[in-house]
Design a protein around this motif. Structure first.
Motif, PDB file in Angstrom:
ATOM      1  N   THR A  10      19.325   4.073 -16.318  1.00 33.43           N
ATOM      2  CA  THR A  10      19.989   4.976 -15.366  1.00 33.43           C
ATOM      3  C   THR A  10      20.991   5.819 -16.158  1.00 33.43           C
ATOM      4  N   ASP A  35      18.054   9.777 -13.400  1.00 34.33           N
ATOM      5  CA  ASP A  35      19.348  10.466 -13.479  1.00 34.33           C
ATOM      6  C   ASP A  35      19.359  11.527 -12.385  1.00 34.33           C
ATOM      7  N   ASN A  36      20.510  11.746 -11.762  1.00 32.61           N
ATOM      8  CA  ASN A  36      20.568  12.802 -10.744  1.00 32.61           C
ATOM      9  C   ASN A  36      21.004  14.139 -11.352  1.00 32.61           C
ATOM     10  N   CYS A  38      23.793  15.186 -12.385  1.00 28.63           N
ATOM     11  CA  CYS A  38      25.088  15.752 -11.963  1.00 28.63           C
ATOM     12  C   CYS A  38      25.970  16.061 -13.164  1.00 28.63           C
ATOM     13  N   GLN A  60      14.286  12.269 -11.127  1.00 28.96           N
ATOM     14  CA  GLN A  60      15.575  12.856 -10.729  1.00 28.96           C
ATOM     15  C   GLN A  60      15.964  12.247  -9.393  1.00 28.96           C
ATOM     16  N   ALA A  61      16.862  11.302  -9.441  1.00 32.10           N
ATOM     17  CA  ALA A  61      17.277  10.593  -8.215  1.00 32.10           C
ATOM     18  C   ALA A  61      18.663  10.020  -8.426  1.00 32.10           C
ATOM     19  N   ASP A  62      19.248   9.603  -7.322  1.00 36.53           N
ATOM     20  CA  ASP A  62      20.611   9.075  -7.316  1.00 36.53           C
ATOM     21  C   ASP A  62      20.551   7.551  -7.204  1.00 36.53           C
ATOM     22  N   ARG A  64      22.398   5.810  -5.633  1.00 36.28           N
ATOM     23  CA  ARG A  64      22.758   5.413  -4.253  1.00 36.28           C
ATOM     24  C   ARG A  64      21.580   5.555  -3.287  1.00 36.28           C
ATOM     25  N   ASP A  65      20.447   6.016  -3.788  1.00 37.47           N
ATOM     26  CA  ASP A  65      19.274   6.257  -2.938  1.00 37.47           C
ATOM     27  C   ASP A  65      18.353   5.035  -2.994  1.00 37.47           C
ATOM     28  N   ALA A  85      24.553   5.252 -15.500  1.00 33.95           N
ATOM     29  CA  ALA A  85      24.872   6.290 -14.513  1.00 33.95           C
ATOM     30  C   ALA A  85      26.257   6.070 -13.928  1.00 33.95           C
ATOM     31  N   ASN A 103      30.570   6.755  -5.942  1.00 32.99           N
ATOM     32  CA  ASN A 103      29.481   6.962  -6.910  1.00 32.99           C
ATOM     33  C   ASN A 103      29.326   5.738  -7.818  1.00 32.99           C
ATOM     34  N   GLY A 107      27.280   2.932  -5.967  1.00 35.89           N
ATOM     35  CA  GLY A 107      26.030   3.182  -6.705  1.00 35.89           C
ATOM     36  C   GLY A 107      25.582   1.935  -7.448  1.00 35.89           C
TER      37      GLY A 107
END
Ligand code: NAD
Ligand code: UD1
Length: 342
Positions: A10, A35-36, A38, A60-62, A64-65, A85, A103, A107
């Motif tokens: 991550t 990785d998102n 950001c 490409q994702a968070d 927290r998702d 992350a 986050n 996260g």
């Protein structure tokens, strides 16, 4: 850990994650990056490809998702997770504490829950020497008291506490908490390095931008500390050594356990030492002025690095000269960071 089972990284397009990707690739360890973006560029993936260090997949994702994590854990039989992350700017965390806690802490908890659901219970976590606050004793042993002096530090401490409580509740987990000191330098190809957004907060990227002429001079925050030359002393380590520390930690997590380890050199370097070494090694003078201390800074912060050697069989290989040379190669080859065409 079977070699064919991939690792999830991550934050793998970030500064430390991208260098760790290269180390894993060199060791023949496949990996996926989530990785998102950001705080990183997708162009990192092109650079990784040039270094023969492409992930099996970039997602490409968070963190927290939960749905994205569950789908990813269903697609791969991960051997474990290296969890980089997170948001990391101390000043920003003071201005936006809830964003940082959400986050970094929510996260991480979300990631741990997804791992548990998928029965992947091996994690290497990015902590920081910031959890020692203003240390009473240097070099700092892992047993030193822990404290938070800002929301960023609190987010690291809360994640550490969550990992300790998780391991106490469920000893099937394999957990390495790695407390990094000050990572600097870059991959020696000049293809990967640190690319902060806006004005750098940290010393080395500020120095390289002064060297490039993008900033007029370095402000040295304080020359009245109780240190040999009055400027702040830190334990800088090369990012490639730090990356190797993650491979060493994965290997050390062959059985369920909780490891907490400092990653540093154990050697103190002052701001003045850093400026002088950078100028000498690279032949570029660094204009500087002494200004007031930066609020929240401590005089000295350096690792007792013995546990890393004993538990991970890891120690740093690169000296300060090499950190300065590699940081400058990266910055001079990439004046616009990853947007520089190569
Ligand atoms: P970085 O910002 O370059 O990399 C972090 C990556 O995480 C970025 O690519 C960012 O886009 C990603 N990210 C952030 N939040 C995310 C989220 N919610 N979901 C998915 N991706 C997300 O930072 P770095 O210097 O590579 O640091 C990596 C880790 O090490 C961080 O956790 C940081 O706090 C920790 N750390 C860094 C230092 C340092 O000096 N660089 C020191 C101690 C600890
Ligand atoms: C900072 C963070 C810390 C984080 C670490 C690693 C703060 C207060 N602390 O630590 O939480 O874990 O980065 O990312 O932000 N310096 C200058 N001029 C500059 C920049 C820095 O003189 O323009 C000095 C500092 O006063 C310090 C040294 O250089 O003595 C290193 O600074 P920096 O790179 O920001 O790291 P830390 O302060 O150790």
């Amino acid at each position: 850990m079977a070699q064919t089972q991939p690792i999830l990284i991550t934050g793998g397009t970030g500064f430390i994650g991208s260098h760790t990707a290269v180390v894993l690739a060199e060791a023949g360890q496949p990996f996926v990056i989530l990785d998102n973006l950001c705080n990183s560029s997708p162009k990192v993936l092109d650079r990784l490809a040039r270094l023969n260090a492409s992930p099996l997949e970039f997602v490409q994702a968070d963190i927290r998702d939960s749905a994205a994590l569950d789908a990813l854990f269903a697609r791969y039989n991960f051997a474990g997770v290296i969890h980089f992350a997170g948001l990391k700017a101390v000043g920003e965390s003071v201005a936006q504490p809830l964003r940082y806690l959400e986050n970094n802490v929510s996260g991480t908890i979300n990631l741990l829950q997804a791992m548990d659901r998928a029965h992947v219970r091996r994690i290497v976590f990015s902590s920081s020497a910031t959890v020692y606050g203003d240390p009473a004793v240097v070099p700092i042993p892992e047993t030193a008291p822990l404290t938070a002096t800002n929301p960023y530090g609190r987010s690291k401490l809360m994640c550490e506490d969550a990992l300790r409580e998780l391991h106490a509740a469920d000893p099937r987990w394999h957990i390495a908490v790695l407390r990094y000191f000050n990572p600097v330098g870059a991959h020696d190809s000049g293809l990967l390095g640190e690319a902060p957004n806006g004005i750098p907060n940290n010393l080395m990227p500020y120095i390289t931008q002064v060297a490039l002429g993008q900033r007029e001079y370095l402000q040295i925050f304080g020359n009245d500390y109780d240190t040999p030359d009055g400027t702040g002393v830190r334990d800088y380590l090369h990012v490639m050594d730090l990356a190797q520390g993650h491979l060493a930690a994965l290997r050390a997590l062959d059985t369920p356990k909780l490891l907490t380890v400092n990653l540093g050199t154990g050697q103190g370097v002052s701001v003045k030492d850093m400026v002088d070494t950078f100028a000498r090694v690279n032949g570029v003078p660094i204009a500087h002025r002494f200004v007031a201390r930066r609020p929240g800074d401590v005089a000295q912060c350096l690792a007792d690095a013995r546990q890393a050697k004993a538990l991970l069989h890891w120690q740093t290989q690169h000296n300060l000269e090499r950190m300065c040379a590699d940081a400058w190669r990266w910055q001079s080859m990439n004046p616009q960071g990853f947007d520089t065409p190569l």
